[in-house]
Design a protein around this motif. Structure first.
Motif, PDB file in Angstrom:
ATOM      1  N   SER A  20     -13.514  -0.402 -10.720  1.00 14.65           N
ATOM      2  CA  SER A  20     -13.364  -0.930  -9.372  1.00 14.65           C
ATOM      3  C   SER A  20     -13.172  -2.438  -9.442  1.00 14.65           C
ATOM      4  O   SER A  20     -13.693  -3.097 -10.341  1.00 14.65           O
ATOM      5  N   ALA A  22     -13.357  -5.552  -6.630  1.00 17.45           N
ATOM      6  CA  ALA A  22     -13.583  -5.986  -5.258  1.00 17.45           C
ATOM      7  C   ALA A  22     -13.141  -7.431  -5.090  1.00 17.45           C
ATOM      8  O   ALA A  22     -13.557  -8.306  -5.854  1.00 17.45           O
ATOM      9  N   ARG A  26      -9.719 -11.087   2.070  1.00 18.92           N
ATOM     10  CA  ARG A  26      -8.385 -10.539   2.248  1.00 18.92           C
ATOM     11  C   ARG A  26      -7.436 -11.723   2.415  1.00 18.92           C
ATOM     12  O   ARG A  26      -7.467 -12.406   3.415  1.00 18.92           O
ATOM     13  N   ARG A  71      -5.932   1.834  -3.868  1.00 15.63           N
ATOM     14  CA  ARG A  71      -6.557   0.713  -3.173  1.00 15.63           C
ATOM     15  C   ARG A  71      -7.180   1.190  -1.880  1.00 15.63           C
ATOM     16  O   ARG A  71      -6.767   2.178  -1.293  1.00 15.63           O
ATOM     17  N   ASP A  72      -8.183   0.445  -1.442  1.00 13.47           N
ATOM     18  CA  ASP A  72      -8.817   0.666  -0.158  1.00 13.47           C
ATOM     19  C   ASP A  72      -8.757  -0.677   0.564  1.00 13.47           C
ATOM     20  O   ASP A  72      -9.585  -1.562   0.314  1.00 13.47           O
ATOM     21  N   ASN A  73      -7.783  -0.822   1.443  1.00 15.80           N
ATOM     22  CA  ASN A  73      -7.579  -2.116   2.098  1.00 15.80           C
ATOM     23  C   ASN A  73      -8.781  -2.532   2.941  1.00 15.80           C
ATOM     24  O   ASN A  73      -9.108  -3.706   3.024  1.00 15.80           O
ATOM     25  N   ALA A  74      -9.433  -1.566   3.542  1.00 15.64           N
ATOM     26  CA  ALA A  74     -10.578  -1.886   4.399  1.00 15.64           C
ATOM     27  C   ALA A  74     -11.712  -2.515   3.595  1.00 15.64           C
ATOM     28  O   ALA A  74     -12.493  -3.309   4.120  1.00 15.64           O
ATOM     29  N   LYS A  75     -11.795  -2.138   2.321  1.00 16.39           N
ATOM     30  CA  LYS A  75     -12.859  -2.664   1.465  1.00 16.39           C
ATOM     31  C   LYS A  75     -12.358  -3.766   0.540  1.00 16.39           C
ATOM     32  O   LYS A  75     -13.117  -4.262  -0.298  1.00 16.39           O
ATOM     33  N   ASN A  76     -11.078  -4.128   0.652  1.00 18.94           N
ATOM     34  CA  ASN A  76     -10.492  -5.127  -0.266  1.00 18.94           C
ATOM     35  C   ASN A  76     -10.764  -4.749  -1.721  1.00 18.94           C
ATOM     36  O   ASN A  76     -11.129  -5.608  -2.542  1.00 18.94           O
ATOM     37  N   THR A  77     -10.599  -3.484  -2.031  1.00 21.85           N
ATOM     38  CA  THR A  77     -10.960  -2.981  -3.359  1.00 21.85           C
ATOM     39  C   THR A  77      -9.810  -2.183  -3.955  1.00 21.85           C
ATOM     40  O   THR A  77      -9.133  -1.424  -3.255  1.00 21.85           O
ATOM     41  N   TYR A  79      -8.880   0.362  -7.366  1.00 21.28           N
ATOM     42  CA  TYR A  79      -9.514   1.242  -8.343  1.00 21.28           C
ATOM     43  C   TYR A  79      -8.529   1.590  -9.454  1.00 21.28           C
ATOM     44  O   TYR A  79      -7.316   1.628  -9.242  1.00 21.28           O
TER      45      TYR A  79
END
Length: 122
Positions: A20, A22, A26, A71-77, A79
């Motif tokens: 991950s 993080a 953003r 990617r998870d844009n909401a979490k700025n993460t 993988y």
């Protein structure tokens, strides 16, 4: 932008790990996020990348079919799911972010994480 990787460790051949990354914020100038790896005495090599606002993904031939970047844009993460790991995947893995459209060259990346060790035992 600060990037913090996690998820590295020791795994047996054929096993899986998920890395991950993080981002601390953003930044709308970010074009893509990527993963690179570095073997002892070698330069960093491209592993995978994903566009931040599109579905384009890019992979090195050596990991195609085994690794998946997401990617998870909401979490700025971002993988990196790594399956069917091999001893030759053993390296320090780095997360990076770029504002440039060239995503497979380390020199075009602007922000880097500290790296996480992945060790695959035979």
């Amino acid at each position: 932008v600060q990037l913090v990787e996690s998820g590295g460790g020791l795994v047996q051949t054929g096993g899986s790990l998920r890395l991950s990354c993080a981002a601390s914020e953003r930044t709308f100038s970010i074009y893509a996020m990527g993963w690179f790896r570095q073997f002892p005495g070698k330069e960093r090599e491209f592993v995978a990348a994903v566009r931040w606002t599109a579905n384009n993904t890019y992979y090195a031939d050596s990991v195609k079919g085994r690794f998946t970047i997401s990617r998870d844009n909401a979490k700025n993460t971002v993988y990196l799911q790594m399956n069917s790991l091999k001893p030759e995947d053993t390296a320090v893995y780095y997360c990076a972010a770029t504002i440039n459209s060239i995503v497979i060259k380390a020199t075009f990346y602007n922000y880097w994480g500290q790296g996480t060790q992945v060790t695959v035992s035979s």
